[in-house]
Each structure stands twice: as structure tokens, then as C-alpha cells.
Design an enzyme around this catalytic site. Structure first.
Site, mmCIF file in Angstrom:
data_model
loop_
_atom_site.group_PDB
_atom_site.id
_atom_site.type_symbol
_atom_site.label_atom_id
_atom_site.label_comp_id
_atom_site.label_asym_id
_atom_site.label_seq_id
_atom_site.Cartn_x
_atom_site.Cartn_y
_atom_site.Cartn_z
ATOM 1 N N ASN A 280 25.562 14.701 -29.640
ATOM 2 C CA ASN A 280 24.787 13.516 -29.275
ATOM 3 C C ASN A 280 25.533 12.230 -29.618
ATOM 4 O OD1 ASN A 280 22.311 13.090 -27.957
ATOM 5 N ND2 ASN A 280 21.349 12.370 -29.834
ATOM 6 N N HIS A 285 23.280 9.758 -25.824
ATOM 7 C CA HIS A 285 21.937 10.343 -25.826
ATOM 8 C C HIS A 285 21.554 10.917 -24.462
ATOM 9 C CE1 HIS A 285 20.982 9.059 -29.867
ATOM 10 N NE2 HIS A 285 21.441 7.850 -29.593
ATOM 11 N N GLU A 316 16.450 19.533 -31.895
ATOM 12 C CA GLU A 316 17.293 20.459 -31.137
ATOM 13 C C GLU A 316 16.919 21.903 -31.443
ATOM 14 O OE1 GLU A 316 19.775 19.440 -34.859
ATOM 15 O OE2 GLU A 316 18.293 18.481 -33.591
#
Length: 669
Positions: A280, A285, A316
Site C-alpha cells: 500500500n 492506496h 487486509e
């Protein structure tokens, strides 16, 4: 016309944009829909309506006996013939499920024939005056078509017109005065107009009721669909479209109740995307969201084929609930999940474990009989299995094993023990010497934490350290270890340097460097006499917080050592980013020196580190032959059982001759 009513046509045919030219067809379609839906009411009213009409029709036979007794036998016979025939025909049509139009025609025919059947014999009566007044009876037949049945308006008007025509014809031929004919003719027309108007109003009201009901149904349908949509929204993760934690908890509760009541076994699988924070941070993002969506879609397709459910359980982290039967089924599904993500081949070049694509770690738990079991228990077990999967290198699946000391219920006991370890003096430090290969003198001591149970039973570090890191207890234990090590440095000036192992959890904790500075200040020792060993492991991610913390520690004068070099994939990257004072080569490379290949590998590692300029420490020295090899390679420092076993700090005072103490203090490692 109501918009809701118009929208109802969407159930019958696609609705095009409304225009002025389409208004009439839409109204006609609505009326067609009204008549279709009113058929049920018409069918339901046909039988009771006709039976009541026939009963009333036959009851008027009493009037025949009183008013036209000379032909009463014929009128009564006609009444029975028409009434019974109409009922027989109606029952036959209902039995064979005839169309509603045929039922209406039967009822209308019964009205007309009933009037004609009574009229013909009545007209032959010699009581002309009675017959002339008795003719008003025909208005009842005319009104019945409009009021007593639920015919369609046009159909009822036609029926009433036929009876009105018969009334006018008979009224014309009945011997009577002109005034009589005029009055009764006007009466017949008035009855026709009045009842027809009432029928028209009733049909109009029925149609309005239909529109209102249709609008209400559409409003209810829309509200229901909106409610269902809101319910789905409240139970759905907006990014992946999977069930959210609320929905998962409800489904988990249902599975748990089925397990408790009926013994229906199931499994809980927690799936964590490996190194997702690094993905990320590097790719952004949007790409991170895309990665999670791709993983979610792949897992959804897989678990739906296995009659399981999946939800997003955290940032996640995903969770799968599956009604499986055996541990083998759980292990198979866990591996299929891992492979499903691996084959996606999503690029992840920021990993430091040698893998260049996105993978997942899977922890699974299966229902099992145990005393005092609770719903949260199986989640905790899956979480512990996931932790072990990540600790064992990620991109793997682990099934909770109650017999495994790292994941069993014993770890919960250890977690509880760690909470009271410091205040109950159940935790202590022992020290292992680190020897200068060149001088043969002890240059430093490594502080090693030990834990004992209240009964004195020792708990292996390999067991309690992972539990401490997983539960966060390592933060308090680490602060205690640093304070204790600083206290030893203050109390024993002959100890030159003490190294303390620092967990990645500590380096990531806010304010860690400040707490170290406070410990040094309290003990009154310089930071140059303290060293922190950072393990080259998969849990250590090189993000800005860690690097900033290491930089702050070096400003305090603390030495930074890299521990277990060569056991992971991040060592070279760490060497590039951080100027380590000492690099500790893992014992496995020294032990592999029994073969030419292993010795060549060991020499290569030593050459690499020497070119980097760091001091080299080799651990795991267990024989004089190994020490001789270290001397030949000009290794700086050695550690192992051959050098010295872990012991309390006071045991090492004999290692420092009095003449060397001040010199040692002036030249810390």
C-alpha cells in the site's frame, strides 16, 4: 394518473419514457390490468351472487300466488326451471375452470331469461290490473344487473338495456291509460339511469381502489426493497462487496449454535495478505484497494464452490466460515485458498523475503469438544494459527493444533503469566559472554530473558517470546530488560558492554527511544555501554518509524547489532540502510563448515561483511576446532557454549582482571 400505478406496468412489460402520445395506451393498459386483477373478485362473487338471486327469485313465487293465481303454476314452474338451470350451468363452468367471461354471461343470461320466463306466463293472466302493476317487478331484474353482480360496466349496461327494452315493449301492449304508460315508462328509465349511474360510480371507485392498492403495493415494494438494500449495505463491505464483520459475526453465531445443538462441525479460516502495508505504501492506496478487490473476488469464487462464506474481517484480513467435516478437509481448503491468491500473480516487488508477488497467510481452526468452550474461542485459535503461519515465513497455511505448545491453550496460560511476571519476580536475566577472538578476553555480555512459573518450572524462550510479541507483553518486558541491563552496568563496572535483544514490536512502538533514554538516565550509564540486537527476520519491516527509531537510538550512543544475519532475505537491505556496529552471523553457517561447500559459503559471508567494514560476531561456537577456524579468518568476536554458557552477571567478574577494568570502561565495544 399515479406514478406508482404507472410503474406497476413494469411487472408486465418494459416501461418506456412517458410522453403525451403514450398517455392513452398506458391508461388503457392500466384498465386492462384492473380488469384482469378484478377477475378473481368477479369469479368469487358469481356463485354466492347467483345463489342469492335464485333464492330471492323463487321466493317471489308467493307474490305470483297472490297477484296472478290463475297462471301461478306456470310462473313458478318457469322460476324453478330457469333458477335450477342457471345454477347447474354455473357449477359446471366452475368445475371445468371456465373463463370469467362465461361466468358473467351465465349470470346475465339467468337475469334476462328469468325475467322472460316469468313474464310470458304472467302476461296470459286474466288479472290485467294486477299484471300492469306487477310489471314493476321487472325493474328488480334491471337493477340486479347493475348492482347485485360485479359485471364490467359495459356488460351490465347492455344487460339492463335488454330488460328495459322488454319492459317498454310489455308496457306498450299492456292495456292501460296513457298516464299509466307515461308514469311507469319514466319510472323504468329513471331506474335504468339511476342504477347505471350507481354502477358506473361503483366501477369508478373500484378502479380508484385498484389504483390506490397498486400504489400502496408499489410503495410497500419500494420500501421493502429499500430496506433490503439498506440491510445489505449494513452487512456488506463497501470495497470488496464481501460480508462485513457484522454479517460474519451473525453467520458465525448461527454456525456455532448449530454446532452446539446438532454437532454440525465447521471451520474458521483467517486470511491475511502478506506485507500489505508495504504494498500500500509503495504502490498507493488505489492499487492497494485493487489488490484487496482481486484477492476478495478470487477467494469468493473459490469458497462459493465449497459451500462456504467469506467476509472481510479487517484491513487486509479475510475470514472464511465453512461447514467441513474433518481436519483433512480444513487443511485442503486452507491450501486451496493460499494457492488461489498465489496464482493471481499480483506484482509485489517491495517484499524482502525473496517473493515478488502477493501471497496470503492462512490460519485455521476447527470445532472440537472441550470444556467451557465459548464462541470467541475458535476465533482466537484461528488467530493463533495465523500468527504461526506468519512467523513461519508467510505464504503458508497453519491449522490450530492443541498439542502444539506454540498455539495450544498453554500459550493462554503463558500470556496470563506474562502479565504478572515482573511484579512476581518470575522473569530474570542471564548473560552469555562474547569473546574477542584475537585477545581471548570477554568483550561483552548478551542479556537473555528467562521466565519461570510460580512453582519454579522454567518456560523456554522459544515458547514465551512469541506469545509476548503476539500479545504486546514484550513492550513492558522489554522496558524491564533494558532497565535491568542498565542497572547491571551501573552495579558492575567491570562489564564493558551488555547487548539486549529488541523486538520489532518495540521498535515500532511510539516513544521507545525516549523510554530507553529515561532508563539510561535513571541508571546513570552512557548509551555507548548498551547494544541492541535487531533480528534479521520476516517480522522486521523497514518502514520510516523503525528507521527513525534506530536513528534516535544511535544518537543516544547505543550500538546497533544485526542479529542472525543470513537467516532471512532482508539482511543486505538492512546493511545498505543502517550502519551496524556489529553483524552477528547465524550459527548455522559455522556448523555447515564441515563440508567444503558450507565452508565456502561461510568465507563468502565473512568477506562480504569485512568489505562493509562492520565487526563480525559468529555465534554457536561449540568446539576448539571452530575457534581455530575463526582465528584463521580473523573473526572479531565469538559466542557459544565453548566460550561460555548463560549465567548471572556476578559469575563473570573473574573474566575481567582488575588491571583491565578501567581500560574496558574507556573503550566500549
Amino acid at each position: 394518473m399515479s406514478d406508482y400505478a404507472i410503474s406497476a406496468l413494469g411487472d408486465l412489460a418494459p416501461v418506456e419514457p412517458v410522453t403525451q402520445a403514450q398517455a392513452l395506451p398506458e391508461a388503457a393498459e392500466l384498465r386492462r390490468l384492473f380488469h384482469e386483477q378484478s377477475q378473481a373478485a368477479r369469479r368469487a362473487a358469481a356463485r354466492p351472487g347467483l345463489y342469492i338471486a335464485v333464492v330471492v327469485y323463487l321466493f317471489f313465487a308467493v307474490a305470483d300466488l297472490l297477484l296472478v293465481p290463475d297462471v301461478a303454476i306456470y310462473t313458478i314452474t318457469a322460476r324453478f326451471a330457469v333458477g335450477v338451470s342457471a345454477l347447474a350451468i354455473l357449477e359446471t363452468l366452475l368445475r371445468f375452470d371456465a373463463r370469467t367471461e362465461w361466468l358473467d354471461a351465465t349470470c346475465a343470461g339467468a337475469i334476462i331469461l328469468g325475467y322472460i320466463g316469468w313474464l310470458l306466463p304472467t302476461a296470459a293472466s286474466v288479472n290485467h290490473e294486477s299484471v300492469s302493476y306487477y310489471m314493476v317487478f321487472g325493474t328488480i331484474f334491471m337493477m340486479s344487473a347493475n348492482l347485485f353482480f360485479t359485471f364490467r360496466f359495459r356488460f351490465s349496461v347492455v344487460t339492463s338495456l335488454l330488460i328495459l327494452s322488454i319492459l317498454y315493449v310489455v308496457n306498450y301492449f299492456v292495456p292501460s291509460s296513457s298516464n299509466y304508460k307515461l308514469v311507469f315508462g319514466a319510472f323504468y328509465v329513471s331506474c335504468f339511469v339511476f342504477t347505471s349511474y350507481i354502477n358506473w360510480k361503483l366501477n369508478r371507485e373500484r378502479y380508484n381502489v385498484f389504483l390506490n392498492a397498486l400504489e400502496a403495493r408499489n410503495q410497500h415494494k419500494e420500501a421493502t426493497e429499500r430496506g433490503k438494500a439498506l440491510l445489505r449495505l449494513s452487512r456488506t463491505d463497501p470495497l470488496t462487496g464481501l460480508e462485513n464483520r457484522r454479517a460474519v459475526d451473525e453467520r458465525l453465531r448461527d454456525l456455532w449454535n448449530a454446532w452446539q445443538l446438532h454437532g454440525s462441525t465447521f471451520a474458521v479460516l483467517l486470511i491475511d495478505v502478506d506485507f500489505f502495508k508495504r504494498f500500500n505504501d509503495h504502490y498507493g492506496h488505489q492499487e492497494g484497494d485493487r489488490c484487496l478487490t482481486l484477492v476478495a473476488d478470487s477467494l469468493r469464487r473459490l469458497v462459493e464452490m465449497r459451500n462456504a462464506s467469506i467476509g472481510r474481517y479487517g484491513g487486509e484480513e479475510f475470514i472464511v466460515l465453512s461447514p467441513l467435516q474433518t481436519l483433512e478437509d480444513v487443511a485442503r481448503l486452507s491450501e486451496e485458498i493460499r494457492e488461489a491468491v498465489e496464482v493471481l500473480g499480483i506484482t509485489h516487488n517491495e517484499r524482502r523475503d525473496g517473493t515478488q508477488f502477493v501471497t496470503v497467510s492462512v490460519g485455521a481452526a476447527f470445532t472440537r469438544d472441550q470444556a467451557g468452550t465459548k464462541l470467541e474461542k475458535i476465533i482466537h485459535e484461528a488467530d493463533r494459527a495465523l500468527y504461526l503461519a506468519k512467523a513461519n515465513g508467510r505464504n503458508c497455511a497453519r491449522l490450530f493444533d492443541p498439542n502444539d505448545p506454540q498455539s495450544s491453550d498453554e500459550s493462554e496460560n503463558i500470556a496470563a503469566l506474562l502479565k504478572i511476571a515482573i511484579e512476581r519476580d518470575l522473569v530474570s536475566l542471564v548473560f552469555q559472554p562474547i569473546l574477542s577472538v584475537r585477545s581471548g578476553q570477554v568483550e561483552a555480555l548478551e542479556a537473555l530473558m528467562r521466565l519461570t512459573m510460580p512453582d519454579g518450572t522454567a518456560v523456554p524462550p522459544s515458547l514465551f517470546i512469541p506469545v509476548a510479541e503476539r500479545t504486546g507483553a514484550i513492550l513492558e518486558l522489554g522496558r524491564w530488560a533494558i532497565r535491568t541491563a542498565c542497572g547491571e552496568l551501573m552495579a558492575n563496572e567491570h562489564i564493558r558492554t551488555i547487548s539486549v535483544n529488541v523486538s520489532p514490536v518495540q521498535l515500532k512502538a511510539p516513544g521507545f527511544a525516549a523510554s530507553v533514554a529515561a532508563a539510561l538516565g535513571e541508571a546513570g550509564v552512557p548509551g555507548s555501554r548498551l547494544a541492541f540486537e535487531i533480528t534479521e527476520g520476516l517480522e522486521m519491516e523497514m518502514h520510516s518509524d523503525v528507521l527513525r527509531c534506530i536513528s534516535d537510538l544511535k544518537l543516544l550512543g547505543i550500538k546497533i547489532w544485526l542479529d542472525d544475519f543470513g537467516t532471512g532475505f532482508a539482511g543486505l537491505s538492512w546493511l545498505r540502510l543502517i550502519d551496524f556496529d556489529v553483524v552477528k552471523v547465524d550459527r548455522s553457517f559455522l556448523h555447515d563448515c564441515v563440508s567444503p561447500r558450507g565452508q565456502a559459503m561461510f568465507r563468502d559471508i565473512v568477506g562480504l561483511l569485512r568489505n562493509r567494514g562492520q565487526k563480525i560476531l559468529v555465534e554457536g561456537v561449540e568446539s576448539e576446532e571452530q575457534m581455530d577456524l575463526l582465528r584463521k579468518l580473523a573473526i572479531d568476536l565469538a559466542q557459544g557454549f565453548h566460550v561460555g554458557r548463560p549465567a548471572r552477571a556476578e559469575s563473570f567478574r573473574s573474566f575481567f582482571p582488575p588491571s583491565r577494568r578501567q581500560k574496558a570502561l574507556g573503550n566500549p565495544l
